[in-house]
Design a protein around this motif. Structure first.
Motif, short mmCIF file in Angstrom:
data_model
loop_
_atom_site.label_atom_id
_atom_site.label_comp_id
_atom_site.label_asym_id
_atom_site.label_seq_id
_atom_site.Cartn_x
_atom_site.Cartn_y
_atom_site.Cartn_z
N GLN A 77 0.85 -1.20 0.00
CA GLN A 77 0.00 0.00 0.00
C GLN A 77 0.88 1.24 0.00
O GLN A 77 1.88 1.32 0.73
N THR A 79 0.36 5.51 0.28
CA THR A 79 -0.65 6.51 0.61
C THR A 79 -0.03 7.91 0.60
O THR A 79 1.08 8.12 1.13
N ASN A 81 -1.14 11.24 2.15
CA ASN A 81 -2.09 11.86 3.06
C ASN A 81 -2.20 13.35 2.76
O ASN A 81 -1.38 14.17 3.23
#
Length: 445
Positions: A77, A79, A81
């Motif tokens: 994963q 990400t 943010n």
């Protein structure tokens, strides 16, 4: 002279008169019945589909049993943010996390006890047995229907032989009647009757011969034989007569029927389904192991410079406490289905016994009729030859000769029809007794 030319034509076409048809064969280098059945067992669409079903079933079993092996997976994963989470802590607002985060997770689970997996393990043997028995049932049915279609074609050939013999004989009578009429010895009635009889014979032979193509197409369909290729058959009449005899000494035994074995296997499956419903009260237990690489940084370029790994190992115990009575009802349903299957098996036993009694009665009556018609054929021939001599001497009228000719032809056709009825009924009897073994065709047929 015309009669002689007609006889040569019939011989040239390969349709010899049935003076001694018992020792002749349709083809000298065609397929015998065991060879044709063996071909069908390898190429029949029904058998091939059953074999594929068996392979599919075996793959499904392996797929179900794979749940007992460790289940390993990996997840990645990444990400960004865009808006970091903020939480109030005391009088301050604290921002959690980094703009960029990533993780790479390895996880492994091991089933220690689960009713679905336990059911797959206990049911694997039953499924394999059911698939094997279903395949054997289809193979036996293929042997029977192919053999019956084979006998049907042989019966058609014998009918053609009888009609050819009668056509040769009727042609001679037609020429004799015509000569007598032209000589003024008789009126034209005999000549006209002979012409009508000969025309009817030709029509009958054309009808029977025309049915061969459809019967061959049906046999090819059953055996998986290419429709665009020629199928030649080979048989000897003496062997068919010997095949028609049934050796006594075989007792009816349910356990010899593959269909009964299949029904018992299906009953055992319903018993296992009842246990499966009862296992719903038992907890499931699984072990697990996880290893997770965590990455986070304020800048994407430095995201993977340092990892912060975590790992865990443990057990998961799932205890079903209350499901609104669903499990109790499923157990009762499974027991009722098992009771129904047991009643169905008892009824199936009666059906198989009735099938055996019917097959035995059909064979015995067909065999007796065949022997009776065999005697009738010889008597009809003697009667015809006697009346033919009397007609030639002017003692009998031509109508008596026509009646004798018709009776002889009917007796011959009925005799061959009865023989092949015996052969077909013997196949049904052998199947009812469980005596057909597709693995050894030469000894089964």
């Amino acid at each position: 002279m015309n009669n002689y030319l007609n006889l040569l034509l019939l011989l040239f076409l390969g349709i010899a008169p049935e003076v001694n048809a018992q020792s002749d064969s349709i083809q000298t280098n065609g397929l015998t019945l065991p060879e044709l059945v063996d071909f069908a067992l390898q190429n029949s669409p029904g058998v091939q589909q059953s074999e594929l079903d068996q392979q599919i079933g075996e793959r499904q079993i392996k797929s179900s049993l794979s749940g007992w092996l460790p289940q390993v997976s990996a997840n990645y994963q990444l990400t960004n943010n865009l808006k970091l989470q903020t939480q109030p802590i005391g009088d301050e607002l604290i921002t959690f996390g980094q703009p960029f985060a990533s993780n790479f997770n390895f996880s492994a689970t091991q089933t220690l006890f689960d009713r679905d997996q336990f059911f797959a393990y206990r049911g694997a043997g039953l499924v394999k047995e059911e698939l094997s028995q279903s395949l054997e049932t289809n193979r036996i049915n293929t042997v029977v229907i192919v053999a019956k279609a084979y006998y049907d074609i042989l019966l058609t050939y014998e009918q053609i032989r009888v009609l050819d013999e009668n056509m040769v004989r009727q042609e001679k009578q037609y020429l004799d009647a015509k000569s007598r009429y032209e000589a003024g010895l008789v009126d034209k009635t005999d000549f006209q009757r002979a012409s009508i009889s000969l025309a009817n014979l030709k029509s009958d032979r054309n009808r029977v011969n025309a049915s061969l193509s459809a019967k061959y197409a049906y046999l090819k369909e059953l055996a998986g034989f290419p429709q665009d290729e020629e199928l030649a058959l080979n048989y000897a009449y003496e062997s068919l007569e010997q095949t028609a005899h049934w050796e006594e000494g075989f007792d009816f035994n349910l356990e010899q029927r593959v269909e009964y074995q299949l029904a018992k296997t299906q009953l055992a499956t319903t018993e296992l389904n009842t246990k499966y419903a009862q296992w719903a009260f038992i907890p499931s237990l699984n072990g697990f192991y996880n290893y997770n690489f965590l990455f986070f940084n304020r800048d994407f370029s430095g995201l993977y410079r340092q990892s912060f790994p975590t790992s865990s190992v443990g057990l998961t115990l799932a205890i079903p406490l209350f499901q609104g009575g669903k499990r109790v009802q499923e157990v009762k349903i499974a027991r009722l289905q098992q009771d129904r299957a047991e009643l169905g098996l008892l009824d199936f036993e009666k059906q198989l016994f009735t099938e055996y009694e019917r097959a035995l009665a059909d064979y015995q009556s067909s065999y007796y009729e065949w022997k009776t018609l065999q005697s009738n054929k010889e008597l009809a021939r003697e009667v015809y030859e006697t009346i033919k001599l009397q007609y030639d001497e002017g003692v009998k009228a031509y109508v008596d000769l026509i009646v004798a000719e018709t009776e002889l032809r009917t007796a011959q056709l009925n005799h061959y029809r009865a023989l092949f009825t015996v052969l077909s009924s013997k196949l049904d009897l052998m199947r009812a007794l469980g005596q057909i073994n597709p693995s050894s065709i030469n000894t089964s047929l």
